[in-house]
Design an enzyme around this catalytic site. Structure first.
Site, short mmCIF file in Angstrom:
data_model
loop_
_atom_site.label_atom_id
_atom_site.label_comp_id
_atom_site.label_asym_id
_atom_site.label_seq_id
_atom_site.Cartn_x
_atom_site.Cartn_y
_atom_site.Cartn_z
N CYS A 1 0.81 -1.17 0.08
CA CYS A 1 0.14 -0.02 0.06
C CYS A 1 0.78 1.31 0.07
CB CYS A 1 -0.92 -0.16 1.36
SG CYS A 1 -1.93 -1.24 1.37
N CYS B 1 -4.08 8.56 6.11
CA CYS B 1 -2.54 8.49 6.55
C CYS B 1 -2.55 8.61 8.27
CB CYS B 1 -1.48 9.63 5.79
SG CYS B 1 -1.35 9.42 4.12
#
Lengths: 150, 396
Positions: free
Chosen positions: A33, A102
């Site tokens: 990812c 994030c």
């Protein structure tokens, strides 16, 4: 697209590194990812006395890692484990919608490190839910720019 | 010559280019004194008309087409969309062909209309390029059907720069009675490209990749190619693209292409040498790096992987030193998937996140390459030192 504070923490991240004799370690994310975070903590009297991080990731991943070490230092384990992704984003003066996921990496990394410490000391982990390992976690949820489906 | 910030180094010519001052000089009068609408009958309009048609002739000569086969559009994306949708729908109506084929590493300006067609009555087959970054004609042949209406494969890829065997691909399509479109936005002017030599039925071009302005595109439609216009209205551009023409943009496009062709051979040699310096400097100077796409490439194009670094971080760090490049990492795109181009050529996702696209152009100098090769290694080293997995995954 990034706030000044994000760029400040990206360019000069705080508390980078590994605490060699750490009391707890958390590692989250996946290189497939594109982001991985490792967080090491020192604990004294159930408070975080030191935190360091290493992160593979984009500007937002590094900035959120950096800011959470500042936010969590000095906090009790319980308070630190409850820092939310929104609080992390707010502390950075906001994140672009596509980058909100994030901050999940940072909050999850810290939770894992704290529970690692507790487990090592034979105590009940706090068990704050990990958002990134929730099968229903949709990192796209907060983005609205997918023109593919017009 | 160019307005450049002190010490700024632009290495993203595949994204866009600065307008060459010679192009600006050619186009400016058509924004000011010769501002007329080329469809107006009075002198001002006729002047604009003549400039437009002379630009059309000049571009047509440059790509080996007849002037009336060129349609001025608003951008490369419009050309791609018009070709995919306009040709496929008309071919379906006239010939009952309802199958289209595109390559997996097309620009989204081709992929998304292809996917839209797939949701609107067409069958879509996507052909993968191989690891060399090339769509092999045999692979295309295997995807073709008796009812294939249109095949679209780009002339050269925008991320890795690999040049496609267009003549063979077009021939394969024609063998089955299908039409062939190519997105030649990246290739135009950089390598020899002649629509009649390669035998394509449609091709897309854009001015801003060749030192012309943004907002000027061309669609080549070979005479007789079935086409339904996307824009309807005043019937301009042989009824294929309504809307008052961007005369200054067309004049600029023609001038830009003229310069590209005049300088093509010398520039190809110069940019290939500079690119080789970039590639050599990175591969020799930084451990755990590699180059994407082994096939023949456009001059000045390099797509490099720095294992264990994330592309957006590299991009931002390079930017802080005044160097502009791009990346195929997920994080730079707003999506969570890394570049579909790199995935299509078999690059693993974790590596694609560490890609840097360096594309050089007319104003790139040896000093720019020096600067890049000086600035990049410490950035890579620093990001790797912050990567918790680097030693584990790539350490000695």
């Amino acid at each position: 697209m990034y706030s000044e504070k994000v760029m400040e923490h990206f360019n000069n991240p705080h508390n980078v590194g590994v605490i060699e004799d750490a009391d707890g370690v958390g590692e989250v994310g996946n290189p497939v990812c594109g982001d991985v975070m490792k967080i090491t903590i020192k604990v004294d009297d159930d408070r975080l006395t030191d935190i360091k991080f290493q992160t593979l990731g984009c500007g937002a991943a590094i900035a959120t890692s950096s800011i959470i070490t500042e936010m969590a230092r000095g906090k009790t384990l319980e308070d630190a484990a409850r820092i939310t992704k929104q609080e992390v984003a707010d502390e950075l003066g906001g994140l672009p919608p596509a980058k909100m996921h994030c901050s999940v990496l940072a909050t999850d990394g810290l939770k894992v490190a704290i529970d690692d410490y507790l487990t090592q000391h034979g105590r009940e982990p706090l068990g704050e839910p990990l958002i990134s390992s929730d099968p229903n976690f949709d990192p796209h949820a907060e983005t609205h720019d997918d023109a593919c489906d017009l | 010559m160019m307005h450049r910030m002190d010490r700024s180094v632009y290495m993203d010519y595949a994204a866009t280019t600065p307008v060459d001052p010679r192009v600006t000089d050619a186009m400016l009068p058509y924004l000011t004194e010769h501002f007329g609408n080329p469809n107006s009958l009075y002198t001002l309009g006729r002047d604009a008309y003549r400039a437009l048609e002379s630009a059309r002739e000049s571009i047509a000569a440059g790509v080996g087409a007849q002037p009336q086969e060129l349609v001025f559009t608003g951008c490369g994306t419009e050309s791609d969309n018009s070709a995919l949708i306009g040709i496929s729908q008309m071919a379906a109506e006239r010939k009952s062909r309802r199958h289209i084929v595109v390559s997996a590493f097309e620009h989204h300006a081709v992929l998304h209309p292809a996917e839209w067609l797939a949701k609107n009555g067409f069958d879509l087959t996507i052909v993968s390029p191989r690891a060399d970054g090339v769509v092999h004609p045999g692979d295309l042949r295997a995807a073709l059907r008796d009812d294939t209406a249109l095949v679209s494969v780009m002339a050269a890829n925008n991320e890795i720069g690999t040049i496609q065997p267009l003549a063979e691909l077009a021939e394969a399509a024609h063998e089955r009675g299908a039409l062939f479109h190519t997105d030649a936005v990246q290739a135009l002017g950089k390598i020899p490209f002649d629509v009649s030599e390669v035998g394509v039925d449609a091709a897309s071009f854009s001015a801003h990749k060749i030192y012309g302005p943004k907002g000027a595109g061309v669609l080549y439609l070979k005479k007789g190619t079935p086409f339904r216009p996307l824009l309807m209205g005043g019937g301009q551009e042989f009824k294929k693209r309504s809307g008052t023409q961007n005369v200054a943009g067309a004049v600029a496009f023609a001038k830009a292409l003229e310069l590209m062709l005049a300088e093509q051979a010398d520039e190809a040699e110069r940019l290939s040498a500079l690119r080789d310096r970039v590639v050599g400097g990175v591969l020799d100077g930084i451990a755990n790096t590699r180059l994407n796409g082994t096939g023949p490439k456009l001059p000045g194009y390099a797509n490099l992987i720095m294992l264990g670094c994330e592309g957006e971080s590299m991009l931002l760090q390079l930017d802080s030193k005044g160097i502009a490049v791009s990346t195929g990492s997920a994080c730079s795109s707003g999506s969570l998937e890394p570049s579909h181009v790199l995935l299509a050529i078999g690059c693993p996702a974790e590596e694609a996140h560490g890609s840097l696209r360096v594309t050089l152009g007319r104003f790139t100098t040896d000093e720019d390459v020096d600067r890049f090769l000086e600035v990049l290694p410490p950035i890579v080293e620093r990001l790797r030192s912050m990567n918790p997995l680097y030693e584990r995954m790539y350490g000695a």
